[in-house]
Write a protein that holds these residues in place. Structure first.
Motif, short mmCIF file in Angstrom:
data_model
loop_
_atom_site.label_atom_id
_atom_site.label_comp_id
_atom_site.label_asym_id
_atom_site.label_seq_id
_atom_site.Cartn_x
_atom_site.Cartn_y
_atom_site.Cartn_z
N SER A 11 0.83 -1.21 0.00
CA SER A 11 0.00 0.00 0.00
C SER A 11 0.86 1.26 0.00
N LYS A 38 1.48 -7.19 -8.93
CA LYS A 38 0.51 -6.09 -8.84
C LYS A 38 1.20 -4.73 -8.95
N TRP A 163 -6.36 -9.29 5.35
CA TRP A 163 -6.06 -8.94 3.96
C TRP A 163 -7.26 -9.19 3.06
N TRP A 167 -8.98 -6.40 0.85
CA TRP A 167 -8.91 -6.54 -0.61
C TRP A 167 -10.33 -6.49 -1.22
N ASP A 170 -11.51 -2.80 -0.92
CA ASP A 170 -10.84 -1.82 -1.78
C ASP A 170 -11.02 -2.10 -3.27
N HIS A 171 -11.15 -3.37 -3.65
CA HIS A 171 -11.19 -3.72 -5.07
C HIS A 171 -12.59 -4.07 -5.58
N SER A 196 -7.10 -14.12 -4.26
CA SER A 196 -7.69 -13.00 -5.00
C SER A 196 -8.66 -13.52 -6.06
#
Length: 354
Positions: A11, A38, A163, A167, A170-171, A196
């Motif tokens: 980040s 990423k 996490w 994740w 945020d995504h 992910s």
């Protein structure tokens, strides 16, 4: 000051790349390749698509020489304020080894560039390993104020639920409840790439809902049956041998491949007891519950309280015996025994509980 985790480092660098504090050179390395990939994607996006033909280069160490790299990073952008050069697999750069033959230039030729980098070029090197700290180039990387030199270590298992929650938020703008995040982490494992992908799948499936719970996770990742490794874990934590063996039998009866079921279960329980071992060890050193939580860096109170409760069912002195049982079961499931799959699983459970 506690060392930053790969989650925090990712980040931080992501924000830095879009700020005035951006370094002209970055060397990113480590075992957590998910973050390396990423960040590479983020760096590539710094150059608009219509400018990439002239102002962006993706190089691979095995294909270029130090002389070629220097030629590219020293050149100026065309009709743009900046150019971006990414060098993957840095340690395969021709001429890196002392015995390399037929190359132009050597790795130490890059050292002067670290001290006087091209102000219009962002140069990013990526590898899973770092250069030796005893080498001239390795020392120059650490010393130079122009270089962002960062290691991405694997994310500890106990940090995965936090996490996952972050994740998804945020995504995907989704909220995953802590029990659901724990379930996903424990079932999928510590591969951030796989996690992910599962998060993408889950968030797409529950498109009409912004909150994801355990039942939705079960449906989406395939835990349709009544008994799974999660119910087995609860029974083992309660040291209920009869219930544990019953659940294990039901799991095997509904499994398409018993050997695969056992291998997954062993991996699952290795993660469970690794977390328990960390907590018992820290608590045994005189740390309070709050201090243990801070040391492990677990932000979610629900998840930590669950780990703390699980850990309270076992003593630190039991950990060697339990890990031995898990290791024996792992070896047995991979063909180092004549025992049947059910016997392997039942014996593992009995040794953990007893």
């Amino acid at each position: 000051m506690a060392k930053k985790t790969s989650i925090e480092l990712y980040s931080e660098i992501l924000n830095e790349l879009h700020s005035e504090d951006r370094k002209p050179v970055y060397f990113l390395y480590g075992e957590e390749e998910f973050f390396l990939d990423k960040l590479q994607e983020a760096v590539e996006k710094l150059i608009p698509e219509d400018q990439k033909d002239f102002n962006f280069d993706l190089l691979y160490g095995r294909d270029v020489t130090p002389e070629k790299v220097l030629s590219i990073i020293r050149s100026y952008p065309m009709m743009s304020e900046q150019r971006v050069v990414i060098l993957r697999d840095f340690k395969e750069l021709s001429g890196y080894g002392a015995n390399a033959e037929g190359y132009q230039g050597e790795i130490n030729d890059l050292i002067p560039y670290l001290e006087q980098p091209n102000p219009t070029t962002l140069f990013v090197c990526i590898d899973t390993k770092k250069p030796s700290g005893r080498s001239k180039f390795g020392k120059a990387l650490k010393k130079s104020k122009n270089v962002g030199f960062h290691e991405f270590e694997e994310v500890p298992d106990y940090r995965l639920p936090d996490w996952i929650i972050a994740w998804a938020r945020d995504h995907h703008n989704k909220k995953i409840e802590p029990p659901a995040a724990q379930m996903l982490a424990q079932y999928v494992g510590n591969s951030l790439q796989l996690l992910s992908t599962e998060i993408d799948k889950v968030c797409t499936f529950v498109d009409t809902s912004k909150t994801i719970n355990e039942s939705q996770i079960k449906k989406i990742i395939g835990l349709y049956r009544e008994y799974s490794v999660f119910e087995l874990k609860d029974a083992i934590i309660q040291r209920n041998l009869e219930q544990s063996l019953f659940i294990a039998e039901q799991m095997l009866q509904h499994s398409k491949a018993n050997t695969g079921e056992i291998i997954r279960s062993v991996g699952f329980f290795y993660n469970v007891f690794s977390n328990i071992w960390k907590i018992r060890r820290l608590a045994g050193q005189g740390n309070s519950k709050k201090q243990v939580q801070q040391t492990l860096g677990i932000n979610n109170n629900w998840y930590f309280n669950k780990l703390w409760k699980d850990a309270s069912a076992f003593k630190l002195a039991e950990m060697p015996r339990i890990f031995e049982a898990l290791l024996d079961a792992d070896r047995a499931s991979k063909g180092f025994t004549k025992m049947t799959p059910s016997t392997i699983l039942f014996l593992m459970i009995k040794r953990i509980i007893d």
